[in-house]
Design an enzyme around this catalytic site. Structure first.
Site, PDB file in Angstrom:
ATOM      1  N   GLU A 121       0.854  -1.191   0.000  1.00  0.00           N
ATOM      2  CA  GLU A 121       0.000   0.000   0.000  1.00  0.00           C
ATOM      3  C   GLU A 121       0.891   1.243   0.000  1.00  0.00           C
ATOM      4  O   GLU A 121       1.813   1.352   0.808  1.00  0.00           O
ATOM      5  CB  GLU A 121      -0.898   0.009   1.237  1.00  0.00           C
ATOM      6  CG  GLU A 121      -1.969   1.066   1.169  1.00  0.00           C
ATOM      7  CD  GLU A 121      -2.962   0.971   2.328  1.00  0.00           C
ATOM      8  OE1 GLU A 121      -4.168   1.132   2.098  1.00  0.00           O
ATOM      9  OE2 GLU A 121      -2.513   0.728   3.465  1.00  0.00           O
TER      10      GLU A 121
ATOM     11  N   GLY B  25       2.254   0.850  11.478  1.00  0.00           N
ATOM     12  CA  GLY B  25       1.955  -0.013  12.614  1.00  0.00           C
ATOM     13  C   GLY B  25       1.677  -1.424  12.155  1.00  0.00           C
ATOM     14  O   GLY B  25       2.145  -2.392  12.746  1.00  0.00           O
ATOM     15  N   ALA B  26       0.910  -1.535  11.066  1.00  0.00           N
ATOM     16  CA  ALA B  26       0.569  -2.843  10.504  1.00  0.00           C
ATOM     17  C   ALA B  26      -0.050  -2.624   9.134  1.00  0.00           C
ATOM     18  O   ALA B  26      -0.332  -1.498   8.729  1.00  0.00           O
ATOM     19  CB  ALA B  26      -0.401  -3.584  11.428  1.00  0.00           C
ATOM     20  N   MET B  27      -0.264  -3.727   8.410  1.00  0.00           N
ATOM     21  CA  MET B  27      -0.882  -3.670   7.084  1.00  0.00           C
ATOM     22  C   MET B  27      -1.831  -4.835   6.922  1.00  0.00           C
ATOM     23  O   MET B  27      -1.486  -5.987   7.194  1.00  0.00           O
ATOM     24  CB  MET B  27       0.191  -3.700   5.990  1.00  0.00           C
ATOM     25  CG  MET B  27      -0.365  -3.728   4.587  1.00  0.00           C
ATOM     26  SD  MET B  27      -1.354  -2.260   4.220  1.00  0.00           S
ATOM     27  CE  MET B  27      -2.396  -2.898   2.902  1.00  0.00           C
ATOM     28  N   GLU B  28      -3.043  -4.504   6.416  1.00  0.00           N
ATOM     29  CA  GLU B  28      -4.159  -5.436   6.402  1.00  0.00           C
ATOM     30  C   GLU B  28      -4.155  -6.401   5.227  1.00  0.00           C
ATOM     31  O   GLU B  28      -5.210  -6.727   4.662  1.00  0.00           O
ATOM     32  CB  GLU B  28      -5.471  -4.655   6.401  1.00  0.00           C
ATOM     33  CG  GLU B  28      -5.759  -3.839   5.131  1.00  0.00           C
ATOM     34  CD  GLU B  28      -5.279  -2.407   5.177  1.00  0.00           C
ATOM     35  OE1 GLU B  28      -5.801  -1.576   4.409  1.00  0.00           O
ATOM     36  OE2 GLU B  28      -4.366  -2.110   5.977  1.00  0.00           O
ATOM     37  N   ASN B  29      -3.010  -6.919   4.805  1.00  0.00           N
ATOM     38  CA  ASN B  29      -2.996  -7.895   3.721  1.00  0.00           C
ATOM     39  C   ASN B  29      -4.020  -8.996   4.001  1.00  0.00           C
ATOM     40  O   ASN B  29      -4.116  -9.490   5.121  1.00  0.00           O
ATOM     41  CB  ASN B  29      -1.613  -8.531   3.593  1.00  0.00           C
ATOM     42  CG  ASN B  29      -0.505  -7.500   3.595  1.00  0.00           C
ATOM     43  OD1 ASN B  29      -0.499  -6.569   2.800  1.00  0.00           O
ATOM     44  ND2 ASN B  29       0.436  -7.665   4.512  1.00  0.00           N
TER      45      ASN B  29
ATOM     46  N   HIS C 270      -7.869  -3.341  14.588  1.00  0.00           N
ATOM     47  CA  HIS C 270      -7.954  -2.467  13.411  1.00  0.00           C
ATOM     48  C   HIS C 270      -7.726  -3.283  12.133  1.00  0.00           C
ATOM     49  O   HIS C 270      -8.510  -3.196  11.180  1.00  0.00           O
ATOM     50  CB  HIS C 270      -6.900  -1.367  13.538  1.00  0.00           C
ATOM     51  CG  HIS C 270      -6.893  -0.375  12.433  1.00  0.00           C
ATOM     52  ND1 HIS C 270      -7.422   0.892  12.552  1.00  0.00           N
ATOM     53  CD2 HIS C 270      -6.409  -0.437  11.163  1.00  0.00           C
ATOM     54  CE1 HIS C 270      -7.274   1.549  11.425  1.00  0.00           C
ATOM     55  NE2 HIS C 270      -6.653   0.759  10.555  1.00  0.00           N
ATOM     56  N   GLU C 271      -6.654  -4.078  12.135  1.00  0.00           N
ATOM     57  CA  GLU C 271      -6.339  -4.848  10.923  1.00  0.00           C
ATOM     58  C   GLU C 271      -7.370  -5.950  10.687  1.00  0.00           C
ATOM     59  O   GLU C 271      -7.708  -6.242   9.534  1.00  0.00           O
ATOM     60  CB  GLU C 271      -4.940  -5.433  11.025  1.00  0.00           C
ATOM     61  CG  GLU C 271      -3.835  -4.416  11.298  1.00  0.00           C
ATOM     62  CD  GLU C 271      -3.861  -3.222  10.369  1.00  0.00           C
ATOM     63  OE1 GLU C 271      -4.144  -3.399   9.175  1.00  0.00           O
ATOM     64  OE2 GLU C 271      -3.593  -2.105  10.840  1.00  0.00           O
TER      65      GLU C 271
ATOM     66  N   GLU D  70     -10.055   3.274   6.448  1.00  0.00           N
ATOM     67  CA  GLU D  70      -9.315   3.597   7.668  1.00  0.00           C
ATOM     68  C   GLU D  70     -10.195   4.155   8.785  1.00  0.00           C
ATOM     69  O   GLU D  70      -9.994   3.838   9.955  1.00  0.00           O
ATOM     70  CB  GLU D  70      -8.179   4.562   7.342  1.00  0.00           C
ATOM     71  CG  GLU D  70      -7.173   4.007   6.342  1.00  0.00           C
ATOM     72  CD  GLU D  70      -6.515   2.708   6.804  1.00  0.00           C
ATOM     73  OE1 GLU D  70      -6.653   2.337   7.985  1.00  0.00           O
ATOM     74  OE2 GLU D  70      -5.866   2.054   5.968  1.00  0.00           O
TER      75      GLU D  70
END
Length: 859
Positions: free
Chosen positions: A128, A266-270, A300-301, A323
């Site tokens: 992203e 912080g993180a990524m929603e793959n 969140h993810e 988001e």
């Protein structure tokens, strides 16, 4: 020439022409331990609505060896400017692209990391916004969804994880081959690949006949610190809560969470393979606020699996559909999920997320929640406090407006109607209108399509008996900052007014009135004739998004008794209001310091304590009268030492005060305490001087000249890990010498060899608030270098440098003038201009606040 950019119009034209069906992607990572490049082969099948038309596919790579379209070879030399032209398309098309792609050390594309502990290589992807094209040829836009089947060749003994369940590898010799099943229809930016000798812990989510395999992974060097059971516990709570509220089963075949090194976000929603920064695997003692923050990120993810992955925005102007909803979902889940450790999550949200939103919404770059995104460069700087925190705040307001049951009924209809597809704002609003029976067009116009923040103030008039003769809520719409788009507007708000009385030092809510506020003045007749309470708190329970102010009498009580609120949320609202007033120049920094010193000792919420600690330090560094600043810092440092010594041994508060003291220690006694804690000659009962705290202490000692290169080297020998190397880089850059600053500057600006995390660490050490004179010469150097950095470095790397090295410590009219001259003469790209203008706004705000503090000192 487009470079690596893509405009919205180009994306729209391509989406109107094409439907993408499937990707088959082969990646040969067999030489990953040597680094450099890897072979990428992409076969993509797609249809064209207009046979004979031309289009293009995206790729960022050192070279292309082969392009075959519908069996006919195309000239590999046609690859230029991150695009491969596709001429004369057929109705049904098959494209094959063979390319040499590059590993990165910037956290974009396929990031390669070597762990100094075991010498092993670890890979992960981060795509992203537009970086899948760094790994395979792709139609890089969210509305061209497809299925993805990865085949990966990697060293024998490695773990390979992607969106689909991991197959058994096959082959012999030094490498193995993993052939993954195709995914569902998803966007390019949520595909993922994580490869290396990671270690995993496994579990499953069970719900009736539903069985979802769960995995948690990290590097072996972090395995002893991986509290997988706690991570699984939060994850399962999220599964229960979201599936019930969304009325849609988790849509992917498994759910892996991978803690990876040098991760930019912080993180990524793959989809089904979420990547997290591995600082969330805590090597040392942290406060409960850190665990709460990690849990919020996990939720969140997970929420993104529905918001964003199952249903995806059509274009990046609706990024908030991803988001804002995920940010709201994380907070409401923590607040309501059975068994949650953090039912006070709305306190944290008010104190941290909304403070972020309020700050962002007062910058010249403020924008509507539904932003105007013209190209990829626009969206890359739009992952901000508006898109996340303001959007989530407005959703909370919407829930108060339509009711939570109707809100989630609308969300359920939205998922069922648009599963595996792409949507716009109107699709969501339509579902919410149907469920709630309310017309939301005016609400959307006021809240989602305009910028800026309103201020709510109470107007209280008393009669001669001390009873309330009239009570009204006044709403203001301050003018937007210069350069911001749009105009200030008044908005409808659903708020509560809380009435608090003081009893035995405690502030207890005795009544609550909920009402709609609209226009510049809203009367509250329910309060007329009542005895005036000790504190009147607008927006109690934090239902709306607005800055709140206290009337004079309430402010006087709060200043003396802020810690007396028996509930954490009203305390957080008052803390946030005081901080905002300080930033706005309505409260002098020295008065904010007095309020903090009065109330923080009684603050039980550790997250609020740590927020106030950070804010006080920032206020003293940036907003205090320079002639008084040292006096204020001395008061704060003395208080930090006092609270450290008085805190309950082993408590979160003790650790927070130790870190706070380490940020500000200045006297020989205070610095001697830090040195004694570090070498073991001094003990504070219950305080564990562990790995991370040791580095915190050493950083301050290095910045004050109390620790030299040999001390840094000795600490690195104790902790020769990736994190230790980053801390050592910070310490070296923090040393108060011209040579140290020149070395740090050269390593970041004049070289591009540093990894993303080491560069960030060097910048953090370089910018020391006690070293303004030493840093002054670098203001001119910054403006001489910044445009070249933007044009030659990757987005993540350049953004670190542009924001991190701006001369923010040089608060002066001269810095404003130098910035303005550069903005005029350099003709920067819009995204670069935005970053510099935001930094400039910090100088302007600080000058105003310093003047207010100076005037307060003269009174």
């Amino acid at each position: 020439m487009p470079g690596t950019n893509l405009t919205r119009e180009e994306a729209r034209t391509r989406a109107d022409l094409l439907r993408v069906d499937a990707y088959d992607i082969e990646l040969d990572l067999g030489s990953a331990r040597e680094g450099g490049t890897f072979r990428s082969t992409t076969v993509v099948r797609f249809t064209a609505n207009t046979p004979g038309a031309d289009s293009f596919i995206d790729l960022v790579a050192p070279s292309v060896e082969e392009i075959t379209l519908n069996g006919a070879p195309l000239d590999p030399g046609s690859f230029a400017d991150s695009r491969i032209p596709l001429p004369n398309l057929a109705a049904e098309n098959e494209l094959r692209v063979v390319a040499t792609c590059a590993y990165t050390n910037t956290g974009e594309g396929l990031h390669r990391f070597v762990d100094p502990v075991d010498g092993e290589t670890y890979l992960y992807t981060q795509f992203e916004v537009p970086d899948a094209r760094r790994v395979f040829a792709s139609f890089e836009q969210p509305d061209l969804k497809a299925t993805f089947a990865f085949t990966v060749t990697a060293p024998e003994g490695w773990v390979v994880v992607s969106n689909a369940p991991t197959p058994e590898p096959v082959g012999e010799g030094a490498t193995r081959v993993w052939k993954f099943e195709p995914t569902g229809r998803i966007s390019t930016y949520i595909t993922a690949l994580i490869a290396g000798p990671y270690v995993g812990v496994f579990d499953a989510y069970e719900n009736g006949e539903q069985h979802v395999p769960l995995g948690v992974y990290c590097r072996p060097s972090l395995r002893e610190f991986l509290d997988a059971e706690a991570i699984f516990e939060v994850t399962k709570q999220g599964f229960d809560y979201f599936q019930e509220k969304f009325d849609y089963a988790y849509p992917f075949p498994k759910y892996d969470q991978l803690f990876v090194p040098e991760f930019n976000a912080g993180a990524m929603e793959n989809a089904g393979a979420v990547t997290f920064r591995d600082q969330y695997v805590f090597r040392s003692k942290v406060t409960d606020a850190a665990y709460e923050s990690r849990a919020a990120t996990i939720l969140h993810e997970l929420a993104h699996m529905w918001f964003g992955n199952l249903v995806t925005m059509e274009w990046w102007n609706d990024l908030w559909l991803n988001e804002s909803f995920a940010t709201f979902a994380e907070a409401v889940c923590q607040a309501e999920a059975p068994g949650s450790r953090w039912p006070h999550s709305w306190t944290t949200f008010a104190n941290q997320m909304k403070t972020w939103a309020y700050r962002q919404d007062q910058l010249p770059s403020t924008h509507p929640i539904m932003a105007e995104i013209n190209d990829l460069e626009d969206v890359q700087v739009n992952f901000d406090g508006i898109t996340y925190a303001k959007g989530a705040s407005v959703l909370k307001q919407l829930v108060a407006y339509v009711g939570q049951d109707a809100f989630f009924q609308g969300v359920q209809a939205y998922f069922k109607r648009h599963a595996w597809g792409n949507t716009r704002l109107s699709d969501l609003l339509g579902a919410l209108e149907e469920a709630s029976g309310r017309d939301l067009k005016a609400w959307s116009k006021a809240w989602l399509e305009t910028a800026g923040i309103n201020v709510l103030r109470p107007s209280v008039v008393l009669n001669t008996d001390g009873e309330i003769e009239s009570f009204a809520v006044l709403q203001e719409a301050p003018a937007l900052p210069a350069g911001a788009k749009g105009e200030a507007v008044l908005r409808p708000h659903r708020i509560a007014v809380g009435l608090y009385e003081l009893a035995d030092g405690a502030l207890v809510r005795t009544d609550r009135v909920e009402l709609d506020v609209d226009g510049p003045r809203t009367e509250v007749p329910e309060l007329v004739g009542r005895h005036r309470p000790a504190v009147v708190l607008l927006n109690d329970d934090d239902l709306s998004y607005a800055k709140i102010r206290l009337d004079e009498d309430s402010m006087a009580v709060v200043t003396e008794h802020l810690g007396g609120f028996t509930e954490s949320l009203p305390r957080a609202l008052c803390w946030a209001s005081a901080w905002d007033m300080t930033r706005d120049g309505e409260l002098a920094t020295r008065d904010y310091l007095s309020l903090a010193l009065s109330g923080i000792g009684r603050e039980s919420d550790i997250g609020v304590v740590q927020s106030v600690q950070r804010q006080v330090k920032l206020a003293l560094d940036a907003y205090a009268d320079p002639e008084w600043r040292e006096q204020g810092l001395a008061r704060w440092a003395a208080a930090a030492e006092e609270h450290l010594r008085a805190a309950e041994p082993g408590s979160d508060h003790q650790l927070a005060w130790a870190r706070s003291l380490a940020a500000v220690a200045r006297t020989d006694g205070q610095l001697g305490l830090l040195a004694g804690l570090l070498d073991g000659s001094v003990e504070v009962k219950g305080l564990a001087v562990d790995t991370e705290l040791r580095w915190t202490l050493l950083t301050r000692l290095a910045a004050t000249g109390r620790a030299d290169d040999s001390a840094i080297a000795a600490e690195l020998e104790r902790d020769n890990t990736a994190a230790g190397q980053e801390h050592a880089a910070t310490c070296r850059a923090a040393r108060p010498t011209a040579e140290a600053k020149a070395e740090a500057w050269a390593s970041v600006v004049e070289s591009d060899k540093l990894t993303n995390y080491v560069q960030e660490a060097v910048i953090a050490g370089f910018q020391q608030s006690d070293q303004r004179e030493l840093l002054a010469p670098y203001a001119a150097k910054y403006f001489a270098a910044v445009k070249g950095i933007w044009e030659t470095r990757s987005h993540e790397i350049s953004q670190q440098i542009i924001g991190g090295l701006y001369p923010s410590l040089q608060v002066s009219a001269e810095t404003l003038a130098a910035t303005d001259a550069w903005l005029t003469e350099a003709e920067p790209a819009p995204a670069l201009r935005r970053q510099v203008v935001e930094a400039r706004a910090g100088i302007e705000r600080a000058l105003k606040a310093q003047a207010v503090d100076r005037a307060a000192g003269a009174r």
